[in-house]
Design an enzyme around this catalytic site. Structure first.
Site: not given
Length: 501
Positions: A442, A446, A462
């Protein structure tokens, strides 16, 4: 890179031509319509005047026989056309690249940053594993100009912007635009524009000559144009929720933050221009020596070079996203003003609430950051400063030692040369981050979305994405989002916005 008499771009520029799918007839139709979707995609040179313009220029339409079209400003200037003083080509959004143009895009960004910082271009080619000769051929084939031409056009464009949008002394205009001497600046500017820098300043309208903030004469105002639409409210809502206390804030439609660029400290405020598709940034005069870098970072933060109508049209094909795209046309992917700051904030946000994470980031800034002149804000600390402090000092701010270790090791990596800015070496950057603690799937995605500006990044695990897609696993989420490529990051923003961010 102009269009030849047969309506095709001159030179070996088929990649760019294929991407924008334009010939001279299409360009002229877009020019007649003053279609903002093509702003920055091409420029038009007018043979009868020797001027080149944006397709949205308000000047009377030239005869089609007098028009020659270019895919970049630098190509127009290499053919001896001069920039228009009405539509101001230096303010146009950047021309979009094909996914296969990643190397060209990254090298262009590196040259632009070096140009406005007054640095030599000697180190650019080796940074991308190329010889200077190979890089020159790449630029001549794709842009119709050499790297040195791009650097010169960039410096002159920044100087023209500062002359028209500020009352800065000529010496500050010259050095702020990346020139190393005032004499060289005067000579090159006069040769390119056919008038001296002082004449350009006198030529401007009263509003152009008075863009220094009347409430604060020690500030500089900059116009940041974009292709409409832009969902400014959604963009600000995303940033407001994640704003680091004491570093940045969002209030009454204005984004405000402390800035540290090398040794220069100051404040920048950004608001929507009510008259045109542009943002207005008001910056402390102390940041003038780094104004070029400031403009580039703000454009990345607000994703101002995107083509929203193209992206929206693609995402509307998906039944899941269609209602969201209709509610939020022009939704952007917020970038990172500073990659290290955003990556630290991502690490701190793991397994705790957004409010708790921003609170920890605020403590880090208050303890180790650099206070700015107004005394109310502090710039987020540099990687070098955080690396010097050590794990114990970071953990003492109130976070688990494992998380403090992750922040410290990231700081060491960045201080050691790891770049968290958009780059052709995106894959290598993500691999290097994967070796550090605190960077799972994740966090990596990001960072790819925000720091590396990768439009196809997709944080499949997510929770908000999984919930919105009704997917039980990351693999199922990826399967649902496959049709969004190459703009999955924009699809994620629509899902997050629908989930109230």
């Amino acid at each position: 890179m102009a269009l030849a008499e047969n309506g095709q771009y001159r030179g070996a520029c088929s990649a760019r031509e294929a991407h924008v799918s334009l010939d001279s007839k299409s360009c002229f139709r877009a020019l007649v319509a003053r279609d903002a979707r093509f702003d920055g995609v091409f420029f038009v040179g007018v043979r009868s005047t020797g001027i080149y313009c944006r397709p949205i220029c308000p000047a009377p339409r030239p005869a089609e026989r007098n028009c020659v079209f270019f895919a970049s400003a630098v190509a127009a200037e290499r053919e001896a056309f001069r920039a228009c003083f009405r539509c101001r080509p230096e303010l146009a959004p950047a021309s979009p690249s094909k996914p296969s143009d990643t190397l060209l895009e990254a090298a262009t960004a590196e040259i632009i940053e070096a140009a406005v910082a007054g640095r030599s271009l000697e180190g650019v080619a080796p940074r991308f594993g190329l010889s200077p000769r190979h890089l020159r051929r790449l630029f001549e084939r794709s842009l119709g100009a050499r790297p040195v031409d791009l650097a010169q056009t960039t410096r002159l464009a920044m100087a023209k912007r500062l002359l028209q949008d500020s009352q800065l002394p000529m010496s500050e205009v010259a050095f702020g635009a990346g020139f190393r001497s005032i004499r060289r600046f005067n000579a090159v500017f006069s040769q390119r524009f056919g008038r001296s820098p002082s004449d350009v300043r006198r030529w401007g309208t009263p509003s152009q000559r008075a863009l220094v903030d009347s409430a604060n004469s020690a500030s500089l105002r900059l116009r940041l144009d974009f292709r409409p639409p832009l969902d400014w409210d959604a963009l600000l809502a995303f940033l407001a929720l994640r704003a680091i206390p004491g570093v940045e804030s969002v209030d009454a439609g204005v984004y405000r933050r402390a800035v540290l660029l090398d040794e220069a400290k100051g404040i920048v405020e950004v608001r929507r221009d009510k008259r045109r598709p542009a943002l207005i940034a008001t910056a402390s005069a102390t940041l003038v020596p780094h104004v070029g870098t400031l403009v580039l970072r703000l454009r990345r933060l607000f994703d101002l070079d995107a083509q929203p109508r193209l992206i929206d049209a693609h995402l509307r094909r998906d039944a899941k996203l269609r209602p969201q795209v209709r509610r939020h046309p022009g939704l952007r992917v917020p970038g990172a003003f500073d990659g290290f700051e955003t990556a630290v904030r991502a690490i701190l946000g793991q397994q705790i609430t957004v409010a708790a994470a921003t609170g920890l980031a605020g403590k880090l800034a208050k303890q180790f950051g650099a206070p700015v002149p107004d005394g109310a804000l502090a710039a987020f600390p540099s990687a070098e400063r955080v690396a010097q402090e050590g794990v114990d000092a970071i953990a003492a701010l109130g976070m688990p030692r494992a998380r403090a270790t992750a922040v410290w090791k990231l700081a060491r990596a960045v201080a050691g040369g790891l770049s968290l800015a958009p780059s052709v070496h995106r894959t290598e950057t993500l691999r290097a981050l994967e070796e550090l603690p605190g960077f799972g799937p994740w966090t990596l995605q990001y960072v790819a979305m925000r720091c590396l500006a990768w439009p196809d990044a997709f944080p499949a695990t997510d929770l908000g994405v999984l919930r919105a897609l009704g997917a039980s696993t990351g693999k199922r989420a990826e399967a649902c989002a496959e049709r969004w490529r190459p703009w999955r990051a924009y699809g994620v923003m629509h899902l997050w916005t629908g989930e109230s961010l």
